[in-house]
Design a protein around this motif. Sequence first.
Motif, PDB file in Angstrom:
ATOM      1  N   ASP A  36       0.961  -1.243   0.219  1.00  0.00           N
ATOM      2  CA  ASP A  36      -0.009  -0.003   0.212  1.00  0.00           C
ATOM      3  C   ASP A  36       0.997   1.120   0.121  1.00  0.00           C
ATOM      4  OD1 ASP A  36      -1.685   2.036   0.837  1.00  0.00           O
ATOM      5  OD2 ASP A  36      -2.978   0.800   1.755  1.00  0.00           O
ATOM      6  N   ARG A  38       0.212   4.225   0.146  1.00  0.00           N
ATOM      7  CA  ARG A  38      -0.602   5.428   0.651  1.00  0.00           C
ATOM      8  C   ARG A  38       0.121   5.898   1.966  1.00  0.00           C
ATOM      9  NH1 ARG A  38      -6.420   4.064   1.710  1.00  0.00           N
ATOM     10  NH2 ARG A  38      -5.183   2.176   2.326  1.00  0.00           N
ATOM     11  N   SER A  39      -0.437   6.801   2.636  1.00  0.00           N
ATOM     12  CA  SER A  39       0.234   7.433   4.039  1.00  0.00           C
ATOM     13  C   SER A  39      -0.131   6.407   4.999  1.00  0.00           C
ATOM     14  CB  SER A  39      -0.159   8.846   4.273  1.00  0.00           C
ATOM     15  OG  SER A  39      -1.800   8.745   4.480  1.00  0.00           O
ATOM     16  N   GLU A  42      -3.817   6.927   6.104  1.00  0.00           N
ATOM     17  CA  GLU A  42      -4.654   6.217   5.091  1.00  0.00           C
ATOM     18  C   GLU A  42      -4.661   4.681   5.112  1.00  0.00           C
ATOM     19  OE1 GLU A  42      -4.775   8.803   1.179  1.00  0.00           O
ATOM     20  OE2 GLU A  42      -2.982   8.337   1.798  1.00  0.00           O
ATOM     21  N   SER A  45      -6.316   3.587   8.068  1.00  0.00           N
ATOM     22  CA  SER A  45      -8.080   3.689   8.081  1.00  0.00           C
ATOM     23  C   SER A  45      -8.632   2.711   7.217  1.00  0.00           C
ATOM     24  CB  SER A  45      -8.447   5.274   7.494  1.00  0.00           C
ATOM     25  OG  SER A  45      -8.185   5.061   6.155  1.00  0.00           O
ATOM     26  N   HIS A  47      -7.274  -0.959   4.634  1.00  0.00           N
ATOM     27  CA  HIS A  47      -6.224  -1.526   3.446  1.00  0.00           C
ATOM     28  C   HIS A  47      -6.574  -2.925   3.206  1.00  0.00           C
ATOM     29  CE1 HIS A  47      -4.413  -2.282   7.608  1.00  0.00           C
ATOM     30  NE2 HIS A  47      -4.160  -3.727   6.909  1.00  0.00           N
ATOM     31  N   SER A  53       2.409  -1.782   4.604  1.00  0.00           N
ATOM     32  CA  SER A  53       2.334  -0.526   4.447  1.00  0.00           C
ATOM     33  C   SER A  53       3.808   0.151   3.817  1.00  0.00           C
ATOM     34  CB  SER A  53       2.091   0.154   5.648  1.00  0.00           C
ATOM     35  OG  SER A  53       1.984   1.716   5.554  1.00  0.00           O
ATOM     36  N   CYS A  80      -2.731   2.348  -4.673  1.00  0.00           N
ATOM     37  CA  CYS A  80      -2.887   3.499  -3.708  1.00  0.00           C
ATOM     38  C   CYS A  80      -4.560   3.494  -3.512  1.00  0.00           C
ATOM     39  CB  CYS A  80      -2.398   4.560  -4.217  1.00  0.00           C
ATOM     40  SG  CYS A  80      -2.233   4.837  -5.868  1.00  0.00           S
ATOM     41  N   ASP A  81      -4.982   4.710  -4.016  1.00  0.00           N
ATOM     42  CA  ASP A  81      -6.535   4.750  -3.821  1.00  0.00           C
ATOM     43  C   ASP A  81      -7.537   5.069  -4.979  1.00  0.00           C
ATOM     44  OD1 ASP A  81      -5.841   7.362  -4.197  1.00  0.00           O
ATOM     45  OD2 ASP A  81      -6.428   8.251  -2.411  1.00  0.00           O
ATOM     46  N   CYS A  85      -4.766   7.882  -8.786  1.00  0.00           N
ATOM     47  CA  CYS A  85      -3.600   7.823  -7.886  1.00  0.00           C
ATOM     48  C   CYS A  85      -2.435   7.443  -8.519  1.00  0.00           C
ATOM     49  CB  CYS A  85      -3.932   7.229  -6.725  1.00  0.00           C
ATOM     50  SG  CYS A  85      -2.604   7.180  -5.645  1.00  0.00           S
TER      51      CYS A  85
END
Length: 93
Positions: A36, A38-39, A42, A45, A47, A53, A80-81, A85
């Motif tokens: 993943d 993303r941050s 994120e 929240s 995944h 991560s 990512c999202d 992205c």
Amino acid sequence: MVHATDSTVQLDGANGEISIKDAAMFFLSRRAVFLDARSQMEFKSGHIQQALSAPTKDFDYTFDEIALHLRGAETIITYCDGERCSLSLSRDA
């Protein structure tokens, strides 16, 4: 139980992208490690189950830890999202 045979997934040679359907096949057959991009916020929240991560901005610092989980992986899929992205796209192209 899902049984996988040799992959029929065809990567787009220009950008290495695969379809959601093919990513789902890899997930269900447990033949890929998902990263993943993303941050951390994120990621926390929500995944993909068992995803690691690997935020792009911290990748240089977290790679050694992530690399331990990638040994022996047949396929690595970054995400990512969404379609717009670009965090998961290859930077080598």
